[in-house]
Motif scaffolding. Structure first.
Motif, short mmCIF file in Angstrom:
data_model
loop_
_atom_site.label_atom_id
_atom_site.label_comp_id
_atom_site.label_asym_id
_atom_site.label_seq_id
_atom_site.Cartn_x
_atom_site.Cartn_y
_atom_site.Cartn_z
N THR A 51 0.89 -1.35 0.15
CA THR A 51 0.14 0.28 -0.02
C THR A 51 0.92 1.25 -0.33
O THR A 51 2.30 1.58 0.36
CB THR A 51 -0.98 0.12 1.27
OG1 THR A 51 -0.46 -0.07 1.88
CG2 THR A 51 -1.84 -1.19 1.46
N ASP A 82 3.49 5.10 8.38
CA ASP A 82 2.10 5.91 8.50
C ASP A 82 2.17 6.38 9.74
O ASP A 82 2.42 5.71 10.75
CB ASP A 82 1.06 3.58 9.05
CG ASP A 82 -0.65 4.08 8.58
OD1 ASP A 82 -0.26 5.58 8.30
OD2 ASP A 82 -1.21 3.03 9.54
N ALA A 85 2.13 4.74 1.17
CA ALA A 85 2.62 5.47 2.41
C ALA A 85 1.55 6.24 2.61
O ALA A 85 0.96 6.80 2.13
CB ALA A 85 3.55 6.37 2.63
N ASN A 86 0.84 6.75 4.12
CA ASN A 86 0.34 7.38 4.82
C ASN A 86 0.57 8.35 5.39
O ASN A 86 0.69 8.28 7.06
CB ASN A 86 -0.83 5.96 5.54
CG ASN A 86 -2.14 7.24 6.55
OD1 ASN A 86 -2.24 8.35 5.65
ND2 ASN A 86 -2.24 6.18 7.35
N GLU A 127 -1.38 11.09 6.30
CA GLU A 127 -2.89 12.08 6.34
C GLU A 127 -3.69 11.60 8.39
O GLU A 127 -3.28 9.72 7.88
CB GLU A 127 -3.71 11.90 5.15
CG GLU A 127 -4.93 12.43 5.84
CD GLU A 127 -6.78 11.80 5.15
OE1 GLU A 127 -7.52 12.76 5.14
OE2 GLU A 127 -5.77 11.89 3.87
N ALA A 173 -6.36 9.05 8.46
CA ALA A 173 -6.50 8.03 7.45
C ALA A 173 -6.97 6.43 7.45
O ALA A 173 -7.58 5.52 6.87
CB ALA A 173 -6.52 8.28 6.24
N GLY A 174 -5.46 6.20 7.58
CA GLY A 174 -5.77 4.45 8.33
C GLY A 174 -6.32 3.99 9.25
O GLY A 174 -6.88 2.93 9.32
N ALA A 214 -9.41 3.29 7.21
CA ALA A 214 -9.78 3.03 6.72
C ALA A 214 -9.57 1.27 7.77
O ALA A 214 -10.42 0.16 7.13
CB ALA A 214 -8.06 2.19 6.45
N GLU A 245 9.31 4.29 12.30
CA GLU A 245 9.02 4.99 11.44
C GLU A 245 9.73 5.55 9.94
O GLU A 245 9.52 4.86 8.45
CB GLU A 245 7.76 5.46 10.94
CG GLU A 245 6.75 5.29 12.05
CD GLU A 245 5.75 4.20 11.59
OE1 GLU A 245 5.55 4.54 10.19
OE2 GLU A 245 5.04 3.58 11.96
N ASP A 294 -0.52 7.20 10.90
CA ASP A 294 -1.23 6.54 12.42
C ASP A 294 -0.42 5.60 13.49
O ASP A 294 -0.94 6.06 14.02
CB ASP A 294 -2.73 5.70 11.75
CG ASP A 294 -3.62 7.14 11.07
OD1 ASP A 294 -3.11 8.13 11.52
OD2 ASP A 294 -3.89 6.70 10.12
#
Length: 190
Positions: free
Chosen positions: A44, A125, A46-47, A49, A52-53, A56, A113, A127
């Motif tokens: 997936t 991520d 990279a997140n 925001e 957002a994760g 999801a 991270e 999150d």
């Protein structure tokens, strides 16, 4: 503070040694768990925001969301207890302790991270950073103040001496230190 080196301060020294040992073991486990390459058919994106994760994960259903979010909360949660334990401070402001612990936990999570950017199959991520840090905060708030209060009340020999030393220091009754040692007969180098 000479108490930590006295025979009565052994309880504090053992407490710190256990904390450091458990902290290192946990960090090695976390590094193995999060920084090992994964063989996956696709990755997936990279997140970056916030939340957002988490949204999801919540869309996947309650069981899967609880597993994913709970796992992220629990990954670094032991640091909330192990970092203050390794510090060995019984008499410290709860807010200072929380601030130090949360800052260290957030930096460790950030390092993980950032380390994942170079590991195949792992993605960054934001999150995870938020959930890992929240886990550290919750563990610290739930365990550390209660344990410190219990240790102060229990009156272990080293803790009793630390309390007595702090009370003397507050009252300005410093223990006499003796004369300052001097080295005689030391000449200047040519």
């Amino acid at each position: 503070m000479g108490v930590r080196h006295s025979s009565d301060g052994q309880a504090v020294i053992h407490f710190r040694a256990a904390g450091v040992t458990l902290l290192i073991a946990h960090l090695l486990f976390v590094a193995w768990l999060t920084l090992r390459p994964l063989d996956v058919p696709w990755i997936t994106a990279a997140n970056f925001e916030p939340f957002a994760g988490i949204r999801a994960d919540l869309a996947l259903g309650p069981a899967e969301a609880a597993r994913r979010i709970g796992g992220a909360l629990l990954l670094l949660a032991p640091l909330g207890v192990l970092l203050p334990m390794a510090g060995g401070r019984i008499f410290v402001s709860p807010w200072v302790s929380l601030l130090r612990t949360v800052a260290a936990g957030a930096l460790i999570s950030l390092a993980i991270e950032l380390g994942q950017t170079g590991v195949p199959g792992q993605v960054v991520d934001v999150d995870s950073l938020l959930l890992n840090t929240t886990g550290v905060v919750l563990a610290h708030l739930l365990v550390v103040p209660v344990c410190r209060a219990r240790l102060r009340r229990r009156g272990l020999p080293g803790v009793r001496d630390l309390l007595h030393h702090r009370q003397e220091t507050r009252l300005g009754e410093e223990a006499p230190q003796g004369s300052t040692p001097t080295i005689t007969g030391v000449g200047l180098a040519p």
